[in-house]
Write a protein that holds these residues in place. Structure first.
Motif, PDB file in Angstrom:
ATOM      1  N   GLN A  47       1.336  -0.587  21.531  1.00  0.00           N
ATOM      2  CA  GLN A  47       0.330   0.448  21.749  1.00  0.00           C
ATOM      3  C   GLN A  47      -1.092  -0.116  21.649  1.00  0.00           C
ATOM      4  OE1 GLN A  47       1.340   3.788  22.294  1.00  0.00           O
ATOM      5  NE2 GLN A  47       3.404   2.956  22.337  1.00  0.00           N
ATOM      6  N   GLY A  48      -1.210  -1.453  21.601  1.00  0.00           N
ATOM      7  CA  GLY A  48      -2.522  -2.098  21.567  1.00  0.00           C
ATOM      8  C   GLY A  48      -3.043  -2.423  20.176  1.00  0.00           C
ATOM      9  N   GLY A  49      -2.233  -2.295  19.159  1.00  0.00           N
ATOM     10  CA  GLY A  49      -2.680  -2.538  17.793  1.00  0.00           C
ATOM     11  C   GLY A  49      -2.759  -4.013  17.453  1.00  0.00           C
ATOM     12  N   ARG A  50      -3.681  -4.341  16.560  1.00  0.00           N
ATOM     13  CA  ARG A  50      -3.852  -5.723  16.097  1.00  0.00           C
ATOM     14  C   ARG A  50      -3.893  -5.828  14.585  1.00  0.00           C
ATOM     15  NH1 ARG A  50      -7.555  -8.968  20.265  1.00  0.00           N
ATOM     16  NH2 ARG A  50      -6.703  -8.037  22.142  1.00  0.00           N
ATOM     17  N   GLU A  51      -4.431  -4.829  13.905  1.00  0.00           N
ATOM     18  CA  GLU A  51      -4.604  -4.885  12.449  1.00  0.00           C
ATOM     19  C   GLU A  51      -3.255  -4.765  11.748  1.00  0.00           C
ATOM     20  OE1 GLU A  51      -6.930  -2.539   8.872  1.00  0.00           O
ATOM     21  OE2 GLU A  51      -7.194  -1.873  10.925  1.00  0.00           O
ATOM     22  N   THR A  52      -3.050  -5.614  10.741  1.00  0.00           N
ATOM     23  CA  THR A  52      -1.805  -5.584   9.976  1.00  0.00           C
ATOM     24  C   THR A  52      -2.073  -5.424   8.489  1.00  0.00           C
ATOM     25  OG1 THR A  52      -1.724  -7.986   9.690  1.00  0.00           O
ATOM     26  CG2 THR A  52      -0.588  -7.081  11.626  1.00  0.00           C
ATOM     27  N   VAL A  53      -1.067  -4.945   7.784  1.00  0.00           N
ATOM     28  CA  VAL A  53      -1.072  -4.897   6.321  1.00  0.00           C
ATOM     29  C   VAL A  53       0.250  -5.490   5.854  1.00  0.00           C
ATOM     30  CG1 VAL A  53      -2.600  -2.905   6.081  1.00  0.00           C
ATOM     31  CG2 VAL A  53      -0.151  -2.543   6.250  1.00  0.00           C
ATOM     32  N   PRO A  71       0.797  -1.224   0.000  1.00  0.00           N
ATOM     33  CA  PRO A  71       0.000   0.000   0.000  1.00  0.00           C
ATOM     34  C   PRO A  71       0.836   1.283   0.000  1.00  0.00           C
ATOM     35  CG  PRO A  71      -0.131  -1.089   2.131  1.00  0.00           C
ATOM     36  CD  PRO A  71       0.649  -1.983   1.224  1.00  0.00           C
ATOM     37  N   LEU A  72       2.125   1.164   0.220  1.00  0.00           N
ATOM     38  CA  LEU A  72       2.982   2.360   0.178  1.00  0.00           C
ATOM     39  C   LEU A  72       3.538   2.601  -1.215  1.00  0.00           C
ATOM     40  CD1 LEU A  72       4.997   2.222   3.518  1.00  0.00           C
ATOM     41  CD2 LEU A  72       2.972   3.542   2.960  1.00  0.00           C
ATOM     42  N   CYS A  73       4.250   1.626  -1.758  1.00  0.00           N
ATOM     43  CA  CYS A  73       4.932   1.857  -3.042  1.00  0.00           C
ATOM     44  C   CYS A  73       4.128   1.377  -4.245  1.00  0.00           C
ATOM     45  CB  CYS A  73       6.308   1.212  -3.034  1.00  0.00           C
ATOM     46  SG  CYS A  73       6.290  -0.585  -2.983  1.00  0.00           S
ATOM     47  N   GLY A  74       3.084   0.580  -4.022  1.00  0.00           N
ATOM     48  CA  GLY A  74       2.234   0.134  -5.115  1.00  0.00           C
ATOM     49  C   GLY A  74       2.801  -0.998  -5.944  1.00  0.00           C
ATOM     50  N   PRO A 123       6.824  -9.850  -3.449  1.00  0.00           N
ATOM     51  CA  PRO A 123       7.171 -11.272  -3.533  1.00  0.00           C
ATOM     52  C   PRO A 123       7.094 -11.914  -2.143  1.00  0.00           C
ATOM     53  CG  PRO A 123       8.843  -9.914  -4.600  1.00  0.00           C
ATOM     54  CD  PRO A 123       7.922  -8.995  -3.881  1.00  0.00           C
ATOM     55  N   VAL A 124       6.811 -13.199  -2.115  1.00  0.00           N
ATOM     56  CA  VAL A 124       6.645 -13.909  -0.848  1.00  0.00           C
ATOM     57  C   VAL A 124       7.852 -13.702   0.068  1.00  0.00           C
ATOM     58  CG1 VAL A 124       6.357 -16.197   0.195  1.00  0.00           C
ATOM     59  CG2 VAL A 124       5.089 -15.599  -1.874  1.00  0.00           C
ATOM     60  N   ALA A 125       9.043 -13.756  -0.476  1.00  0.00           N
ATOM     61  CA  ALA A 125      10.257 -13.621   0.336  1.00  0.00           C
ATOM     62  C   ALA A 125      10.438 -12.215   0.905  1.00  0.00           C
ATOM     63  CB  ALA A 125      11.480 -13.995  -0.491  1.00  0.00           C
ATOM     64  N   GLN A 126       9.716 -11.231   0.365  1.00  0.00           N
ATOM     65  CA  GLN A 126       9.862  -9.845   0.824  1.00  0.00           C
ATOM     66  C   GLN A 126       8.667  -9.352   1.626  1.00  0.00           C
ATOM     67  OE1 GLN A 126      12.576  -7.867   0.478  1.00  0.00           O
ATOM     68  NE2 GLN A 126      13.609  -9.645  -0.364  1.00  0.00           N
ATOM     69  N   GLN A 127       7.738 -10.228   1.995  1.00  0.00           N
ATOM     70  CA  GLN A 127       6.523  -9.816   2.703  1.00  0.00           C
ATOM     71  C   GLN A 127       6.772  -9.644   4.196  1.00  0.00           C
ATOM     72  OE1 GLN A 127       3.281 -12.485   1.828  1.00  0.00           O
ATOM     73  NE2 GLN A 127       3.430 -12.115  -0.368  1.00  0.00           N
ATOM     74  N   ASP A 128       6.379  -8.502   4.722  1.00  0.00           N
ATOM     75  CA  ASP A 128       6.408  -8.216   6.153  1.00  0.00           C
ATOM     76  C   ASP A 128       5.019  -7.738   6.558  1.00  0.00           C
ATOM     77  OD1 ASP A 128       9.023  -8.829   6.760  1.00  0.00           O
ATOM     78  OD2 ASP A 128       9.646  -6.767   7.154  1.00  0.00           O
ATOM     79  N   ALA A 129       4.538  -8.227   7.690  1.00  0.00           N
ATOM     80  CA  ALA A 129       3.260  -7.764   8.232  1.00  0.00           C
ATOM     81  C   ALA A 129       3.541  -6.559   9.126  1.00  0.00           C
ATOM     82  CB  ALA A 129       2.574  -8.869   9.019  1.00  0.00           C
ATOM     83  N   HIS A 130       2.942  -5.433   8.809  1.00  0.00           N
ATOM     84  CA  HIS A 130       3.121  -4.197   9.581  1.00  0.00           C
ATOM     85  C   HIS A 130       1.867  -3.939  10.400  1.00  0.00           C
ATOM     86  CE1 HIS A 130       4.012  -0.086  10.676  1.00  0.00           C
ATOM     87  NE2 HIS A 130       2.934   0.331  10.041  1.00  0.00           N
ATOM     88  N   HIS A 131       2.034  -3.803  11.713  1.00  0.00           N
ATOM     89  CA  HIS A 131       0.915  -3.415  12.567  1.00  0.00           C
ATOM     90  C   HIS A 131       0.689  -1.917  12.374  1.00  0.00           C
ATOM     91  CE1 HIS A 131       1.733  -7.245  14.559  1.00  0.00           C
ATOM     92  NE2 HIS A 131       0.491  -7.166  14.981  1.00  0.00           N
ATOM     93  N   LEU A 132      -0.495  -1.557  11.911  1.00  0.00           N
ATOM     94  CA  LEU A 132      -0.788  -0.141  11.675  1.00  0.00           C
ATOM     95  C   LEU A 132      -0.634   0.660  12.959  1.00  0.00           C
ATOM     96  CD1 LEU A 132      -3.756  -0.595   9.217  1.00  0.00           C
ATOM     97  CD2 LEU A 132      -1.447   0.197   8.696  1.00  0.00           C
ATOM     98  N   VAL A 133      -1.156   0.139  14.056  1.00  0.00           N
ATOM     99  CA  VAL A 133      -0.877   0.666  15.393  1.00  0.00           C
ATOM    100  C   VAL A 133       0.028  -0.380  16.029  1.00  0.00           C
ATOM    101  CG1 VAL A 133      -1.851   1.255  17.644  1.00  0.00           C
ATOM    102  CG2 VAL A 133      -3.094   1.865  15.552  1.00  0.00           C
ATOM    103  N   PRO A 134       1.225   0.008  16.489  1.00  0.00           N
ATOM    104  CA  PRO A 134       2.152  -0.986  17.037  1.00  0.00           C
ATOM    105  C   PRO A 134       1.519  -1.839  18.132  1.00  0.00           C
ATOM    106  CG  PRO A 134       3.248   1.118  16.789  1.00  0.00           C
ATOM    107  CD  PRO A 134       1.791   1.354  16.513  1.00  0.00           C
ATOM    108  N   ARG A 135       1.932  -3.093  18.203  1.00  0.00           N
ATOM    109  CA  ARG A 135       1.396  -4.002  19.225  1.00  0.00           C
ATOM    110  C   ARG A 135       1.625  -3.448  20.619  1.00  0.00           C
ATOM    111  NH1 ARG A 135       3.304  -9.989  17.792  1.00  0.00           N
ATOM    112  NH2 ARG A 135       4.520  -9.446  19.616  1.00  0.00           N
TER     113      ARG A 135
END
Length: 114
Positions: free
Chosen positions: A47-53, A26-29, A33-45
């Motif tokens: 700080q109580g965040g659960r949702e990831t992209v 969602p940042l660079c468009g 690739p599978v080897a480059q995938q990282d799950a980012h917590h939109l609100v850091p864990r």
């Protein structure tokens, strides 16, 4: 257990079926690739965040090199908000010209190293 079963089902190949589509960062468009995938917590864990992209590993590391967890939670809890940050914008303009599997180490800004 459900995650293991899901991964096993995804790993099975169906003859003639097209491979699953890769997620788009969602940042660079670019496709991630599978080897480059990282799950980012939109609100850091922390700080109580659960949702990831799913982001490119390089995009994810750059976010954390530029912004603290409290800043991410307060001001940059969506991909759109992240793209409004001037240093993230500059990074995205640079990385969009790179191949999908490109990776380079990120360094924390001096502000975050102190």
């Amino acid at each position: 257990m459900a995650g293991r079963i899901r991964r096993k089902l995804l790993a099975q190949r169906i003859p003639g079926a097209s491979p699953p589509a890769l997620p788009v960062c969602p940042l660079c468009g670019r496709e991630v690739p599978v080897a480059q995938q990282d799950a980012h917590h939109l609100v850091p864990r922390s700080q109580g965040g659960r949702e990831t992209v799913i982001l490119h590993r390089i995009c994810h590391r750059q976010i954390h090199a530029l912004l603290s967890e409290s800043e991410l939670a307060r001001e940059y809890a969506t991909p759109q908000a992240l793209l409004r940050h001037p240093q993230v914008q500059a990074f995205v303009q640079w990385v969009r010209r790179k191949p999908d599997d490109f990776f380079e180490r990120s360094r924390k800004t001096a502000r975050l190293r102190d």
